[in-house]
Write a protein that holds these residues in place. Sequence first.
Motif, short mmCIF file in Angstrom:
data_model
loop_
_atom_site.label_atom_id
_atom_site.label_comp_id
_atom_site.label_asym_id
_atom_site.label_seq_id
_atom_site.Cartn_x
_atom_site.Cartn_y
_atom_site.Cartn_z
N VAL A 1 10.29 -6.12 -9.61
CA VAL A 1 10.20 -5.91 -10.78
C VAL A 1 8.94 -5.62 -10.73
O VAL A 1 7.88 -4.67 -11.10
CB VAL A 1 10.87 -5.28 -10.85
CG1 VAL A 1 10.26 -4.51 -12.31
CG2 VAL A 1 11.82 -5.07 -11.45
N ILE A 2 8.46 -6.82 -11.31
CA ILE A 2 7.04 -7.86 -11.82
C ILE A 2 6.19 -7.34 -10.41
O ILE A 2 5.55 -6.67 -10.85
CB ILE A 2 7.11 -9.08 -11.62
CG1 ILE A 2 8.27 -9.14 -12.62
CG2 ILE A 2 5.21 -9.50 -12.34
CD1 ILE A 2 8.61 -11.06 -13.36
N VAL A 3 6.15 -7.99 -9.66
CA VAL A 3 5.75 -7.02 -8.62
C VAL A 3 5.51 -5.60 -7.97
O VAL A 3 3.82 -4.63 -8.23
CB VAL A 3 6.20 -7.73 -6.79
CG1 VAL A 3 5.13 -7.28 -6.04
CG2 VAL A 3 5.94 -8.88 -7.03
N LEU A 4 5.93 -4.87 -8.94
CA LEU A 4 5.62 -3.97 -8.80
C LEU A 4 5.26 -2.79 -9.62
O LEU A 4 4.55 -1.60 -9.58
CB LEU A 4 6.99 -2.64 -8.47
CG LEU A 4 7.87 -2.02 -7.39
CD1 LEU A 4 9.69 -2.20 -7.20
CD2 LEU A 4 7.51 -1.41 -6.02
N ALA A 5 5.37 -3.61 -10.85
CA ALA A 5 4.44 -3.70 -12.01
C ALA A 5 3.17 -3.83 -11.71
O ALA A 5 1.96 -2.88 -13.40
CB ALA A 5 4.88 -4.19 -12.95
N GLY A 6 2.72 -4.06 -10.87
CA GLY A 6 1.12 -4.26 -11.11
C GLY A 6 0.82 -5.92 -11.70
O GLY A 6 -0.65 -5.76 -10.96
N VAL A 7 2.04 -6.80 -11.25
CA VAL A 7 0.84 -7.46 -12.67
C VAL A 7 0.37 -8.56 -11.73
O VAL A 7 -0.19 -9.42 -11.79
CB VAL A 7 2.13 -8.63 -13.11
CG1 VAL A 7 2.04 -9.80 -14.46
CG2 VAL A 7 2.52 -7.55 -14.00
N VAL A 8 1.24 -9.06 -10.23
CA VAL A 8 0.34 -9.92 -9.79
C VAL A 8 -0.05 -9.08 -8.30
O VAL A 8 0.48 -8.49 -7.55
CB VAL A 8 1.56 -10.65 -9.11
CG1 VAL A 8 1.14 -12.71 -9.89
CG2 VAL A 8 2.52 -10.21 -8.73
N GLY A 9 -1.58 -8.27 -8.41
CA GLY A 9 -2.35 -7.73 -7.44
C GLY A 9 -0.93 -6.86 -6.89
O GLY A 9 -0.11 -5.98 -6.58
N LYS A 10 -1.84 -5.37 -6.86
CA LYS A 10 -1.56 -3.91 -6.43
C LYS A 10 -1.02 -4.31 -5.39
O LYS A 10 -0.83 -4.04 -4.71
CB LYS A 10 -2.43 -2.90 -6.76
CG LYS A 10 -1.82 -1.59 -7.30
CD LYS A 10 -2.31 -0.89 -7.93
CE LYS A 10 -1.48 0.37 -8.46
NZ LYS A 10 -0.12 0.60 -9.27
N PRO A 11 0.52 -3.85 -5.23
CA PRO A 11 0.75 -3.20 -3.42
C PRO A 11 0.49 -2.45 -3.52
O PRO A 11 0.56 -1.10 -4.14
CB PRO A 11 2.76 -3.00 -4.46
CG PRO A 11 2.77 -2.54 -6.03
CD PRO A 11 1.43 -3.05 -7.05
N THR A 12 0.46 -2.09 -2.37
CA THR A 12 -0.30 -1.29 -1.40
C THR A 12 0.53 -0.58 -0.12
O THR A 12 0.17 -0.95 0.78
CB THR A 12 -1.92 -1.37 -0.36
OG1 THR A 12 -1.42 -2.39 -0.30
CG2 THR A 12 -3.05 -1.66 -2.33
N PRO A 13 1.73 -0.15 -0.43
CA PRO A 13 2.25 0.77 0.17
C PRO A 13 1.24 1.17 1.68
O PRO A 13 0.94 1.98 0.86
CB PRO A 13 3.88 0.97 0.07
CG PRO A 13 2.96 1.84 -1.49
CD PRO A 13 1.86 0.71 -1.92
N PRO A 14 2.39 1.23 2.44
CA PRO A 14 0.98 2.99 3.30
C PRO A 14 1.46 4.77 3.05
O PRO A 14 2.33 4.87 2.47
CB PRO A 14 2.95 2.77 4.48
CG PRO A 14 2.90 1.58 4.48
CD PRO A 14 3.12 0.99 3.41
N LYS A 15 0.35 5.20 3.15
CA LYS A 15 -0.33 5.77 2.26
C LYS A 15 0.61 7.09 2.62
O LYS A 15 1.08 7.83 1.85
CB LYS A 15 -1.75 6.23 2.69
CG LYS A 15 -2.50 5.40 1.54
CD LYS A 15 -3.69 6.70 2.08
CE LYS A 15 -4.90 5.77 1.15
NZ LYS A 15 -5.23 4.59 1.87
N ALA A 16 1.21 7.28 4.01
CA ALA A 16 1.77 7.98 4.83
C ALA A 16 2.92 7.90 4.73
O ALA A 16 4.19 8.87 4.10
CB ALA A 16 1.59 9.06 5.76
N GLY A 17 3.92 7.23 3.43
CA GLY A 17 4.95 6.80 3.85
C GLY A 17 6.05 7.86 2.99
O GLY A 17 5.78 8.53 1.92
#
Lengths: 321, 361
Positions: A297-313
Amino acid sequence: MDYPTLIAILDSTLRLATPLLLACLAGLYSERSGVVDIGLEGKMLMAAMASGVVAYLTGNVWAGVGAAIGASILFSMIHGLASITFRGNQLISGVALNFLASGLTVLIAQALFHQGGRTPALSGNARFSTITLPFEAEIRQVPILGPLYSDVLSGHSILVYVALLAVPVTWWVLYRTRFGLRLRAVGENPESVDTAGISVVGMRYGALVITGLLCGLAGAYMSTGLQAGFGREMIAGRGYIALAALIFANWHPWRALGATMLFGFLQALALRPDVLSNFGLSVPDAFLDALPYVLTVIVLAGVVGKPTPPKAGGQPYVKER
Amino acid sequence: MKKLPLWADLVLVPLISIVLAALISALVILAIGGDPVEAVSVMFEGALGSPYGWGYTLYYTTSFIFTGLAVTVAYHASQFNIGAEGQAQLGGLGVALVCLALPWPHWALALPAAMVGAALFGAAWAAIPAWLAAKRGSHIVITTIMFNYIAYSLLQYLLVTVLRPAGQMDPATARFPSGASLPTFHDIPGLSGIFSPSVPANISFFVAIIACVAVWVLLWKTRLGYQIRAFGKNEQAADYAGISRTKVIVISMLISGALAGLMSINNVMGEAERLLQNSAEGAGFIGIAVALMGRNHPLGVFLAAFLFGFLYQGGAEMGLWTDIPIELRLLLQGLVVLFTGALDEMVRMMITPFFRRKEAR
């Protein structure tokens, strides 16, 4: 904590991280191709049941692995049918497959063995034996590093090494082959792939076959390596932890290795309550259990770098006319 | 592809889906050596054949109405809330804290207070995923799954170490005071002659029906409901119309979490009368199937919740009296979700030719 204890914990880390790693890489192929897969849990459960049943009936663990891969790919193809061919909701399809697996595995195991949804305990050739790496005895003598090789790395079943090997292989496939380039493109921008004359549907189904294969190995490891037989709900949320690890790893194979090892370490630590209390820390088990989810959840919140999922997912591909 | 008439889309597609799910389940029963006809008759007998069966069926129906409505409200804002399970467990915590806080003199006072507790705790558990989705773009599906597991661990910790009374072995709270005990169908005038004291169906059933009406009013008769539906249909258009993205996501998820939490007045306050581990028992996940089957409309949710209440009670009886394991319920649940939620396009394709032919004549 003394060194032997650390070695013991690292040893179980590797064992516990293996199904997570295989499932995480499985999810990586699917999601990189633009198909979100929250059905990892269900596929692992089906695979664990299939391998437990077939390995027991044939007495051959490899037959069990084959059955596991078959069952897992079958589920993968249902997911493909729903989310690629009929352009249905990929999330809902994954949820449905998890329910299906929870029900089917117990129904089948109960019908075959009448042991409350378990398969009989596996032994002998129906389980994976451990592999001793070369020069294990000689290297053991080396201080500090010796035990790391001989006790942590050596002495696991073959699927552990397959999982570790799958990391560089996945990296190579993804970043150094034509298939990998197309796979990544189809998850980022399917229109461009389509324009180049490559079948988006074909690429995505191909990715899902690999996902099924790796989930099959993960499930087979659960019932023939980590434990001796199938028990109901034995995956116990590992499919979701693998999904969490995939986000944690930002959909990258090497980071997937790191993330699953971290989550495996947390699981190993939760099995050794004495270790933390020796440090004078009283950490409730429940906290260690929840930590992978909290971290995600912390990662998803973008606290430590923004997650970049595949765009067309998550979006079905519709050819424009 | 030609569009189907509205009635076919709303009625025929779910009906065909359930028929397909039932057919596949029958094949599975045959394959494992069971008798589908016997299974169906045991299910009907067990769920609807006696007041006792009805008492359980309607008890499950009550829970599923709440979780189905929870998924529905979020769905209209295009948020897929898989977290109803965790939100319902937290709602149970709210109910338990309220019920144990005071020596309640009468249920009529305890129920509204417990409902506030349940709704607040359920909504609070949905608040962080909602805020993260609105502000940071975190995927609501993943965060709500994570929060289900965090809820499970949190309650495990609280029930083992904090809320467990001294000297009690099992991880659960103390029993609620008798003043917080809800009237079951046996205690309700008019129904008392029909239902025996042992049935768990209780007054929450009527609260659930009121909730259905309230959700219908909210979604189709208020400004907020219009904003939620407009945002769910087309985010960009809603944005141009001046509808706040943050407001819609957060408020719809808070309402969704509150509805999921409210489920626990039925199972925690009405039945168990103490908080146990894993109190929601999967009802949050069934809410997904109920919402999809009910086409995200409160009336549909009510009917689908009754269908699943029947499947749950009937399935339990089937597990008791036949060789078919109770897990058949999960299989049916999975198939219904698969056909109504993910393969609905296939079902539509199956029936479209029939409508085309009729028009050609």
